[in-house]
Design an enzyme around this catalytic site. Sequence first.
Site, PDB file in Angstrom:
ATOM      1  N   GLY A  18      36.073  51.229  44.587  1.00  0.00           N
ATOM      2  CA  GLY A  18      35.867  50.321  43.430  1.00  0.00           C
ATOM      3  C   GLY A  18      34.453  49.651  43.414  1.00  0.00           C
ATOM      4  CB  ILE A  19      33.730  46.445  41.716  1.00  0.00           C
ATOM      5  CG1 ILE A  19      33.862  46.953  40.518  1.00  0.00           C
ATOM      6  CG2 ILE A  19      32.338  45.443  42.146  1.00  0.00           C
ATOM      7  CD1 ILE A  19      34.337  45.718  39.589  1.00  0.00           C
ATOM      8  CB  CYS A  57      38.798  41.849  58.044  1.00  0.00           C
ATOM      9  SG  CYS A  57      38.980  39.892  58.288  1.00  0.00           S
ATOM     10  CG  ASP A  58      45.427  40.484  56.070  1.00  0.00           C
ATOM     11  OD1 ASP A  58      45.047  39.905  55.137  1.00  0.00           O
ATOM     12  OD2 ASP A  58      46.662  40.089  56.523  1.00  0.00           O
ATOM     13  CB  SER A 136      37.875  38.184  36.955  1.00  0.00           C
ATOM     14  OG  SER A 136      38.422  38.748  35.911  1.00  0.00           O
ATOM     15  CE1 TYR A 149      41.590  39.193  40.268  1.00  0.00           C
ATOM     16  CE2 TYR A 149      41.438  38.805  37.701  1.00  0.00           C
ATOM     17  CZ  TYR A 149      40.814  39.522  38.893  1.00  0.00           C
ATOM     18  OH  TYR A 149      39.807  40.135  38.899  1.00  0.00           O
ATOM     19  CE  LYS A 153      38.829  37.789  41.277  1.00  0.00           C
ATOM     20  NZ  LYS A 153      37.863  38.351  42.361  1.00  0.00           N
ATOM     21  N   PRO A 179      32.566  40.522  36.047  1.00  0.00           N
ATOM     22  CG  PRO A 179      33.050  42.088  37.680  1.00  0.00           C
ATOM     23  CD  PRO A 179      33.097  40.488  37.581  1.00  0.00           C
ATOM     24  CB  VAL A 182      35.291  47.995  36.012  1.00  0.00           C
ATOM     25  CG1 VAL A 182      34.769  48.917  36.636  1.00  0.00           C
ATOM     26  CG2 VAL A 182      34.044  46.960  35.608  1.00  0.00           C
TER      27      VAL A 182
END
Length: 245
Positions: A18-19, A57-58, A136, A149, A153, A179, A182
Site C-alpha cells: 500500500g501507501i 514488528c508488532d 487521514s 481511527y 489520526k 491522504p 486511496v
Amino acid sequence: MDGVHAGRTALVTGAARGIGLSIARALAQGGARVALVDRLPADEPAATLPGSRAFSCDLADPDAIATLLDEVAAWGRCDMLVHAAGLFPTTPADTLTLDAWRRVFAVNLDAAMLLAQGLAPAMRSGGWGRMVMISSGTIGVPRREVAAYVASKMGLIGLTRALASDLGADGITANAVAPGFVSTEGTREKFDRIDALASSIAACQSIPRLATPEEIASAVSFLCSDGAAMISGQTWMVDGGWHRL
C-alpha cells in the site's frame, strides 16, 4: 527525485504494501536505504530496494518497538521516520470497546511517539532529521463507525506539531500528510462495493479521481528532502481537493 535522499537512511512503518510500500520505494528511488517495518512479511519488497532491509514488528507492543529501535540502530542511524502503519476498524462509537480503542491508538499514535522519541537523539546529533506522520482525510469528513481511527489520526497531527516545536532547533522537521481515499490492498479488503465508494468520494473532489499511492509517496519524499527544510508543523492534504481549506 533521483539522488535527493542519497546517503540518508529512512524507517518506514506499514511498508509491506500500500501507501507505506510506495513511500519506501520513493525514498529508495531518491537514493535512501530504507528500513521497511511491518507485521506482515516485507522481505520480498525490501530485496528490490538497494541497501534496504525488512524488519518485523508488532507496533502495538512497546517492547517490540524497543527491540526494533535497537535492531535498526545496529543497522545504522536513521535520518528519516515515516509512520504510515495504521489500524482502521469499523465499529459504532457506542459499542467500541476500550481494548479496541487502545489497540488502535497503540499502533496509530503511540507507536509514532515511541519511534520519534527513539530516533530523535541520533537525528539531533547529526543536526538533520525528517519526520512525516501519515494522517487521514477522514479527519475533516469522518465516516460512520471510525471513531478510534479518526481520533488517532487527529492525534497524529497534534503530535506532529509538538515534535516540530520541540525538535526544530536541532534541524529536525515534523509534518503530517493526510491522504484522501486511496485504493490499496487494505481498502479493497476493507470495503464492499469499493468502486461505488471511490466514485462517490472522487465526485466531491475538485480533481475528480482518486490519488494513487505513488502520489502520496511523492509528497512524503519532498517533505523528507533538503528542499523542505523550512516546512514543519504542517498538515498536507493530498486529496484532490476533497478538503478546500
